[in-house]
Design a protein around this motif. Structure first.
Motif, PDB file in Angstrom:
ATOM      1  N   LEU A 423       0.749  16.305  57.888  1.00  0.00           N
ATOM      2  CA  LEU A 423       0.292  17.560  58.477  1.00  0.00           C
ATOM      3  C   LEU A 423       1.126  18.736  57.973  1.00  0.00           C
ATOM      4  CD1 LEU A 423      -1.801  18.632  60.447  1.00  0.00           C
ATOM      5  CD2 LEU A 423      -0.161  18.284  62.291  1.00  0.00           C
ATOM      6  N   THR A 424       2.438  18.549  57.869  1.00  0.00           N
ATOM      7  CA  THR A 424       3.277  19.640  57.361  1.00  0.00           C
ATOM      8  C   THR A 424       2.990  19.908  55.889  1.00  0.00           C
ATOM      9  OG1 THR A 424       5.109  18.121  56.844  1.00  0.00           O
ATOM     10  CG2 THR A 424       5.110  19.148  59.021  1.00  0.00           C
ATOM     11  N   ARG A 425       2.668  18.870  55.133  1.00  0.00           N
ATOM     12  CA  ARG A 425       2.300  19.091  53.729  1.00  0.00           C
ATOM     13  C   ARG A 425       1.005  19.879  53.633  1.00  0.00           C
ATOM     14  NH1 ARG A 425       2.329  13.827  50.115  1.00  0.00           N
ATOM     15  NH2 ARG A 425       2.112  15.386  48.501  1.00  0.00           N
ATOM     16  N   ALA A 426       0.051  19.568  54.506  1.00  0.00           N
ATOM     17  CA  ALA A 426      -1.207  20.311  54.504  1.00  0.00           C
ATOM     18  C   ALA A 426      -0.975  21.776  54.853  1.00  0.00           C
ATOM     19  CB  ALA A 426      -2.185  19.676  55.493  1.00  0.00           C
ATOM     20  N   ALA A 427      -0.072  22.027  55.788  1.00  0.00           N
ATOM     21  CA  ALA A 427       0.209  23.403  56.200  1.00  0.00           C
ATOM     22  C   ALA A 427       0.918  24.185  55.113  1.00  0.00           C
ATOM     23  CB  ALA A 427       1.055  23.398  57.471  1.00  0.00           C
ATOM     24  N   ASP A 428       1.487  23.493  54.143  1.00  0.00           N
ATOM     25  CA  ASP A 428       2.247  24.161  53.086  1.00  0.00           C
ATOM     26  C   ASP A 428       1.382  24.494  51.875  1.00  0.00           C
ATOM     27  OD1 ASP A 428       4.673  25.234  52.236  1.00  0.00           O
ATOM     28  OD2 ASP A 428       5.192  23.443  51.091  1.00  0.00           O
ATOM     29  N   ARG A 429       0.088  24.209  51.929  1.00  0.00           N
ATOM     30  CA  ARG A 429      -0.784  24.514  50.799  1.00  0.00           C
ATOM     31  C   ARG A 429      -1.002  26.023  50.670  1.00  0.00           C
ATOM     32  NH1 ARG A 429      -3.849  20.465  48.501  1.00  0.00           N
ATOM     33  NH2 ARG A 429      -3.749  18.419  49.484  1.00  0.00           N
ATOM     34  N   PRO A 430      -1.207  26.518  49.449  1.00  0.00           N
ATOM     35  CA  PRO A 430      -1.508  27.945  49.275  1.00  0.00           C
ATOM     36  C   PRO A 430      -2.779  28.334  50.011  1.00  0.00           C
ATOM     37  CG  PRO A 430      -0.976  26.912  47.165  1.00  0.00           C
ATOM     38  CD  PRO A 430      -1.108  25.798  48.167  1.00  0.00           C
ATOM     39  N   THR A 431      -2.828  29.551  50.487  1.00  0.00           N
ATOM     40  CA  THR A 431      -3.984  29.995  51.272  1.00  0.00           C
ATOM     41  C   THR A 431      -5.245  30.095  50.429  1.00  0.00           C
ATOM     42  OG1 THR A 431      -3.327  32.283  50.875  1.00  0.00           O
ATOM     43  CG2 THR A 431      -2.564  31.259  52.918  1.00  0.00           C
ATOM     44  N   ASP A 432      -5.102  30.231  49.102  1.00  0.00           N
ATOM     45  CA  ASP A 432      -6.283  30.344  48.257  1.00  0.00           C
ATOM     46  C   ASP A 432      -6.667  29.009  47.621  1.00  0.00           C
ATOM     47  OD1 ASP A 432      -4.125  30.126  46.606  1.00  0.00           O
ATOM     48  OD2 ASP A 432      -4.639  31.827  45.298  1.00  0.00           O
ATOM     49  N   ASP A 433      -6.068  27.927  48.091  1.00  0.00           N
ATOM     50  CA  ASP A 433      -6.364  26.599  47.578  1.00  0.00           C
ATOM     51  C   ASP A 433      -7.605  26.062  48.272  1.00  0.00           C
ATOM     52  OD1 ASP A 433      -6.121  24.314  46.146  1.00  0.00           O
ATOM     53  OD2 ASP A 433      -4.312  23.566  47.150  1.00  0.00           O
ATOM     54  N   THR A 434      -8.161  24.991  47.740  1.00  0.00           N
ATOM     55  CA  THR A 434      -9.236  24.273  48.419  1.00  0.00           C
ATOM     56  C   THR A 434      -8.903  22.790  48.444  1.00  0.00           C
ATOM     57  OG1 THR A 434     -10.541  23.986  46.388  1.00  0.00           O
ATOM     58  CG2 THR A 434     -11.023  25.935  47.743  1.00  0.00           C
ATOM     59  N   ILE A 435      -9.406  22.115  49.459  1.00  0.00           N
ATOM     60  CA  ILE A 435      -9.249  20.671  49.588  1.00  0.00           C
ATOM     61  C   ILE A 435     -10.597  20.087  49.977  1.00  0.00           C
ATOM     62  CG2 ILE A 435      -6.823  20.818  50.251  1.00  0.00           C
ATOM     63  CD1 ILE A 435      -7.689  20.421  53.155  1.00  0.00           C
ATOM     64  N   THR A 436     -10.698  18.780  50.025  1.00  0.00           N
ATOM     65  CA  THR A 436     -11.952  18.168  50.449  1.00  0.00           C
ATOM     66  C   THR A 436     -12.053  18.195  51.976  1.00  0.00           C
ATOM     67  OG1 THR A 436     -11.038  15.928  50.614  1.00  0.00           O
ATOM     68  CG2 THR A 436     -11.904  16.622  48.455  1.00  0.00           C
ATOM     69  N   LEU A 437     -13.272  18.159  52.459  1.00  0.00           N
ATOM     70  CA  LEU A 437     -13.487  18.078  53.898  1.00  0.00           C
ATOM     71  C   LEU A 437     -12.825  16.820  54.466  1.00  0.00           C
ATOM     72  CD1 LEU A 437     -14.889  19.115  56.472  1.00  0.00           C
ATOM     73  CD2 LEU A 437     -16.895  17.765  55.806  1.00  0.00           C
ATOM     74  N   ARG A 438     -12.828  15.751  53.684  1.00  0.00           N
ATOM     75  CA  ARG A 438     -12.162  14.520  54.129  1.00  0.00           C
ATOM     76  C   ARG A 438     -10.690  14.773  54.428  1.00  0.00           C
ATOM     77  NH1 ARG A 438     -12.713  12.182  49.842  1.00  0.00           N
ATOM     78  NH2 ARG A 438     -14.578  10.905  50.216  1.00  0.00           N
TER      79      ARG A 438
END
Length: 534
Positions: A423-438
């Motif tokens: 969860l902390t790694r997910a919160a550290d992603r750039p705001t303009d990044d994209t990830i999968t819905l999964r």
């Protein structure tokens, strides 16, 4: 121990120090995180708290929020060994933020609110009139766990049996920590001594560095490269952080081909370079950036055991390399900040620190507000979607919940620990990044599992998605922000709690994620901005 105060509690217990070593195998050991922060010993009595660093420097007034320990202390006092930690927007310990707090002994209310800190407790040295240092570590942990301290801003650092070391190491890496501690379960606390009963096990880190010169293979061949001189930009310029050999073959050839054209007669480093290195050094214009791996930062601000991983292409140079001006100052050989390297408002080498300058990262962007819920009248407002930040109280609550489960349900504690790190790694992603819905829904599940562990029967939750949409691209944390808002603003205030369901489905060329709080029947819809079905 030092002399005792009028109530019998000693006024000084020098903290025990860890030796550096490998992770032990076999039973008889416990494993903890090595928190990146300021090592401190807290002396607490009802109505009074003193905080001393490992060098016996008082920082009591610097951290007013930690005075809550006075309300938790037994009548004849308690002495706690721990670490003062400041968390960033992703819930990860931040050296830069801690530097902002330690730049003054009397922080303003605004600074305290902007950069809150917590006290991560790892040991117990005195309890209600009795010294506990002679007790085995296992018993000291049991006593401190039973004190009821686990409430923001106090965190009980989770302590794991050695057979869970693999999970702890994996989580430390995902969480961005640079080491763990291994402690013998039967060992006493040895004030002021460094002992192999406590081992600091460093994890290899990776970062970009600037090449400021080289040492030749021999004086007769000055253009050959035996080792590179490495630097990190700082407030005074490029600071030398060590040297690294580059071996033979392609890595050496790539650097050797470029360096001679960058040669210069003046050193690129602003600070002092060790005389033995400077004597034979060839200086270079600092234009080359490389990647190194290393175990940790030494007390002198050098890379320990660096390994060269090659040059970095100009387009891949991280912006943070040039902003990270405080990241490595003041780091001691036991993994904590060394308070000797601090002076209020002044950097290590006497250069003023601009704490509010351009080196600070921009505030995280707020997630888009959710549409008004269809099930509510127009006047009813949806819960306020907060910024990307993993709030301190959530991080503290999660870690305290995990620590309490280690003794009663270690399997669940392991699961929650890994989910917390993800969860902390997910919160550290750039705001303009994209990830999968999964991946986004996995973050939602990890969050809900942590909250369910804390709420108990007061919270039930379910997450699902329709077939064929798991690989849709979404903005990180967009759905999670709304789920957190529903839990915190709708479920948590009610004594009976509630139930939350999260369901993702196709909606024409887009997808929609519906969040329902079933106890009230309220529903919110999130249409991820990046989600388009093809």
């Amino acid at each position: 121990m030092g002399r005792a105060d009028t109530g019998g509690m000693p006024d000084l217990v020098p903290p025990m120090q860890a030796a550096t070593g490998d992770l032990p195998t076999g039973p008889g050991w416990a494993v903890e995180f090595a928190w990146d922060g300021l090592r401190a010993v807290a002396y607490a009595r009802p109505g009074r708290v003193r905080l001393l660093t490992a060098r016996d420097r008082s920082v009591t007034s610097a951290f007013p929020e930690l005075h809550v320990l006075a309300g938790k202390a037994p009548r004849r006092g308690v002495i706690l060994d721990g670490t003062v930690v400041a968390l960033d927007d992703a819930g990860v310990p931040s050296r830069r933020l801690l530097m902002r707090r330690t730049a003054t002994q009397r922080p303003s209310a605004t600074l305290v609110a902007d950069v809150p800190v917590g006290f991560f407790v790892s040991d117990l040295l005195w309890l209600d009139g009795e010294a506990t240092t002679a007790l085995p570590y296992r018993r000291r942990r049991e006593l401190v766990d039973d004190l009821g301290l686990a409430e923001q801003p106090v965190v009980l650092s989770p302590s794991w049996p050695a057979n869970d070391a693999g999970h702890v190491l994996a989580t430390a890496r995902r969480y961005g920590l640079d080491g763990v501690y291994a402690k013998r379960l039967d060992s006493a606390y040895q004030p002021g001594r460094r002992s192999r009963n406590w081992l600091r096990v460093p994890l290899r880190q990776s970062r970009q560095v600037v090449v400021g010169g080289w040492t030749p293979a021999s004086p007769e061949r000055p253009d050959t490269v035996a080792a590179l001189l490495l630097g990190v930009p700082g407030p005074a310029g490029l600071r030398c952080v060590g040297r690294v050999g580059i071996g033979a073959g392609a890595p050496r050839a790539a650097v050797t081909a470029l360096l001679p054209d960058l040669g210069t007669g003046e050193p690129a480093f602003a600070g002092e370079v060790p005389a033995g290195v400077a004597r034979d050094a060839r200086w270079a214009v600092p234009r080359l950036v490389g990647q190194v791996e290393f175990t940790e930062w030494t007390a002198g601000g050098r890379l320990r055991l660096p390994v060269w991983r090659g040059l970095v292409a100009p387009e891949d140079v991280e912006d943070g390399l040039w902003d990270d001006v405080f990241a490595d100052d003041g780091h001691s050989d036991d993994g904590h900040w060394d308070d000797r390297r601090w002076d209020d408002g002044v950097a290590v080498e006497g250069h003023p620190v601009d704490l509010d300058g351009p080196g600070e990262p921009p505030a995280p962007a707020a997630a888009p507000p959710a549409p008004a819920p269809a099930a509510e009248p127009p006047a009813a407002a949806a819960p306020q979607v907060q910024a990307r930040r993993l709030e301190q109280h959530f991080v503290y609550n999660s870690l305290n919940t995990i620590a309490s489960l280690v003794r009663t349900d270690p399997g669940r504690a392991r699961e929650l620990l890994l989910g917390f790190a993800d969860l902390t790694r997910a919160a550290d992603r750039p705001t303009d990044d994209t990830i999968t819905l999964r991946d986004e829904l996995d973050s939602v599940r990890a969050y809900l599992q942590l909250e369910q562990a804390r709420f108990g029967k007061r919270l039930t939750a379910a997450v699902s998605s329709a077939p064929g949409i798991d690989d849709v691209a979404v903005t990180p944390l967009e759905v999670l922000a709304q789920v957190r808002a529903v839990v915190q603003e709708v479920v948590e205030p009610r004594p009976e709690g509630g139930a939350v369901t999260v369901a993702a489905a196709a909606d024409g060329e887009h997808c929609v994620v519906t969040i329902t709080e079933t106890a009230t029947g309220r529903t919110w819809a999130v249409r991820p901005a990046a989600a388009t079905l093809r």
